[in-house]
Design an enzyme around this catalytic site. Structure first.
Site, PDB file in Angstrom:
ATOM      1  N   CYS A  31      -9.173   4.968  10.239  1.00 53.74           N
ATOM      2  CA  CYS A  31      -9.348   3.671   9.551  1.00 53.74           C
ATOM      3  C   CYS A  31      -8.233   2.700   9.921  1.00 53.74           C
ATOM      4  O   CYS A  31      -7.781   1.903   9.087  1.00 53.74           O
ATOM      5  CB  CYS A  31      -9.433   3.834   8.038  1.00 53.74           C
ATOM      6  N   GLN A  48       0.549   6.416   1.329  1.00 54.10           N
ATOM      7  CA  GLN A  48       1.157   7.483   2.134  1.00 54.10           C
ATOM      8  C   GLN A  48       2.618   7.709   1.794  1.00 54.10           C
ATOM      9  O   GLN A  48       3.287   8.518   2.433  1.00 54.10           O
ATOM     10  CB  GLN A  48       1.004   7.168   3.634  1.00 54.10           C
ATOM     11  N   ASP A  78       0.869  -1.172   0.000  1.00 55.09           N
ATOM     12  CA  ASP A  78       0.000   0.000   0.000  1.00 55.09           C
ATOM     13  C   ASP A  78       0.912   1.232   0.000  1.00 55.09           C
ATOM     14  O   ASP A  78       1.569   1.517   1.004  1.00 55.09           O
ATOM     15  CB  ASP A  78      -0.878  -0.056   1.256  1.00 55.09           C
ATOM     16  N   LYS A 123      -4.912  11.501  -2.782  1.00 57.88           N
ATOM     17  CA  LYS A 123      -3.933  11.793  -1.727  1.00 57.88           C
ATOM     18  C   LYS A 123      -2.640  12.348  -2.300  1.00 57.88           C
ATOM     19  O   LYS A 123      -1.715  12.657  -1.567  1.00 57.88           O
ATOM     20  CB  LYS A 123      -3.617  10.514  -0.943  1.00 57.88           C
TER      21      LYS A 123
HETATM   22  N1  PLP Z   1      -4.390   2.961   2.514  1.00 55.50           N
HETATM   23  C1  PLP Z   1      -3.959   3.978   3.271  1.00 55.50           C
HETATM   24  C2  PLP Z   1      -2.646   3.853   4.002  1.00 55.50           C
HETATM   25  C3  PLP Z   1      -4.714   5.145   3.360  1.00 55.50           C
HETATM   26  O1  PLP Z   1      -4.270   6.158   4.118  1.00 55.50           O
HETATM   27  C4  PLP Z   1      -5.953   5.216   2.654  1.00 55.50           C
HETATM   28  C5  PLP Z   1      -6.817   6.417   2.780  1.00 55.50           C
HETATM   29  O2  PLP Z   1      -7.206   6.831   3.846  1.00 55.50           O
HETATM   30  C6  PLP Z   1      -6.356   4.143   1.876  1.00 55.50           C
HETATM   31  C7  PLP Z   1      -5.552   3.020   1.828  1.00 55.50           C
HETATM   32  C8  PLP Z   1      -7.622   4.180   1.067  1.00 55.50           C
HETATM   33  O3  PLP Z   1      -7.426   4.964  -0.079  1.00 55.50           O
HETATM   34  P1  PLP Z   1      -8.616   5.361  -1.074  1.00 55.50           P
HETATM   35  O4  PLP Z   1      -9.286   6.561  -0.473  1.00 55.50           O
HETATM   36  O5  PLP Z   1      -7.949   5.697  -2.367  1.00 55.50           O
HETATM   37  O6  PLP Z   1      -9.511   4.195  -1.215  1.00 55.50           O
END
Ligand code: PLP
Length: 421
Positions: free
Chosen positions: A378, A215, A212, A238
């Site tokens: 989250c 960030q 992932d 983001k």
């Molecule tokens: N992974 C991380 C580390 C995040 O910070 C976020 C968003 O809050 C997501 C996944 C989800 O991203 P998206 O809004 O593009 O679905």
């Protein structure tokens, strides 16, 4: 159609966050009678004019569905859309055919989990390894895949300082491991995780790696092939881009081995009433009309980031993180989550304010025009690990100035006195 270019800064000039900030119209707004201090970029970034213009130009002059029409606008739109793919792929060191458009990181991670499951790669008793510090988007799809397939989900724990326990990872990742999923940078702790170690352990076990990069992509130079991960996701909104678009990177043999997740138009070679043949990646994973304008906006966003320079952005935000930390640790009753020494990090701190609920702290800051995120971001299991249900998170971006950080720190010092604790 004009193409949006970027940034007053160049890679050679000294970093001038105020000049960058001037490209983001929203950042000169007043909130609650104060100039806005936006410290919620980890939730969503603000967008520079170059991005707003790119999407608007496309919709104003070129708008058409891609890959299907015989008319001029359709051909031009297809060219812009595929150029955008090449630009965004290049931004993460990848080839265009290694970049699948998604609607965001959540979609990308679900796509990957379903496709790996549908490929029959996970059997009862197999193991899926994730870290205990994931965003729910990189946790729940694996919980669900484990439940569907009869696999066992195992978790790499974190030390008290927020770093991953790589010794534990080494003993967890073994011959039953099929997938190792981890975040590059935690959205709560801001620490850059030891990707090389995790990839080496997964490769030795023959497991697929899923990273992932939400960030990290807007904050540091990212070369996904060099990191050696098999699959990685990032999120357009983001990284200065529009909502509703994201990227899934895959190593070519890995993408080629995966079946589609969603099926329908635009991803087939032939269809009869009984069956269909699928296009190769990336189109195989792009059923239906894609986020064309947002993809073009995201290309403008990564051009903007590249124009400023990711190494310079990383250094600037590292300086901000240090400055923020230095201010926060002096304030009585503030406990930082993940205050590990000597680690690489992005400009992000989450913290507990002793005796004050995170939501009350957030409202106090908001009254002063300071936007932060409060809650579990989250990442509820991560918060449980650190003994809290919620925290306050301040997160920077390339447009954050030292003045923003100083105003924030000064305001945080007022929280506990205001609430009488
Ligand atoms: N992974 C991380 C580390 C995040 O910070 C976020 C968003 O809050 C997501 C996944 C989800 O991203 P998206 O809004 O593009 O679905």
């Amino acid at each position: 159609m004009t193409s949006a270019t970027a940034s007053p800064s160049t890679a050679a000039a000294p970093f001038d966050a105020s000049a960058v900030k001037a490209d983001f119209p929203i950042l000169s707004e007043q909130v609650n009678g104060h100039p806005l201090v936006y410290l919620d970029s980890a939730a969503t970034s603000q967008k520079p004019l170059a991005v707003l213009d790119a999407e608007r130009d496309f919709l104003t002059h070129t708008n058409a569905a891609v890959h299907r029409g015989a008319h001029t606008l359709a051909a031009e739109a297809t060219e812009l859309f595929e150029d955008a793919r090449a630009t965004v792929a290049g931004f993460v060191g990848a080839a265009p055919e290694q970049l699948v458009w998604t609607s965001g990181a959540t979609m990308g991670l679900n796509l990957v989990a379903y496709s790996i499951g549908n490929a029959g790669l996970i059997r009862p008793g197999d193991e899926i390894v994730v870290t205990a510090i994931e965003h729910h988007a990189n946790l729940i799809p694996w919980q669900e895949l484990a439940a569907r397939s009869g696999a066992v989900l195992r978790h790499i724990p974190a030390h008290d300082d927020g770093t991953l326990d790589t010794d534990a990872a080494a003993s967890l990742i073994g011959e039953r491991t099929r997938v190792v999923a981890f975040t590059h940078v935690s959205n709560v702790l801001g620490i850059v995780n030891p990707v090389a170690d995790l990839v080496a352990m997964a490769q030795a076990a023959g497991a697929i790696t899923v990273m992932d990069a939400c960030q990290s992509a807007p904050h540091l130079p990212l070369d996904l092939p060099a990191l050696g991960v098999d699959l990685a996701v990032f999120s357009g909104h983001k990284m200065l881009g529009p909502y509703g678009v994201g990227g899934l990177y895959g190593r070519t043999p890995v993408l080629e081995a995966l079946p589609p997740f969603l099926t329908g138009g635009s991803m087939i070679t032939t269809v009869t009433l009984d069956r269909a043949e699928y296009l190769p990646p990336p189109q195989r994973f792009e059923a239906g009309t894609q986020p064309i304008g947002p993809a073009i906006g995201l290309a403008a966003a990564v051009r903007y980031l590249d124009g400023v320079g990711l190494s310079r952005i990383h250094a600037h935000e590292g300086m901000l993180a240090e400055r923020m930390r230095a201010g926060l640790v002096d304030i009585p009753g503030i406990r930082l989550l993940g205050d590990a020494a000597g680690v690489e990090r992005v400009g992000l701190w989450s913290f507990d304010v002793e005796g004050v609920h995170a939501h009350d702290a957030g409202q106090y800051l908001d009254a002063l025009g300071i936007a932060v995120r409060v809650g579990h971001h989250c990442a509820a299991p991560l918060h449980a690990r650190f003994g809290v249900t919620a925290s306050v998170r301040a997160s920077t971006a390339l447009y954050t100035t030292t003045d923003d950080v100083d105003r924030f720190v000064e305001a945080v010092a007022g929280i506990r006195p205001y609430f009488g604790v």
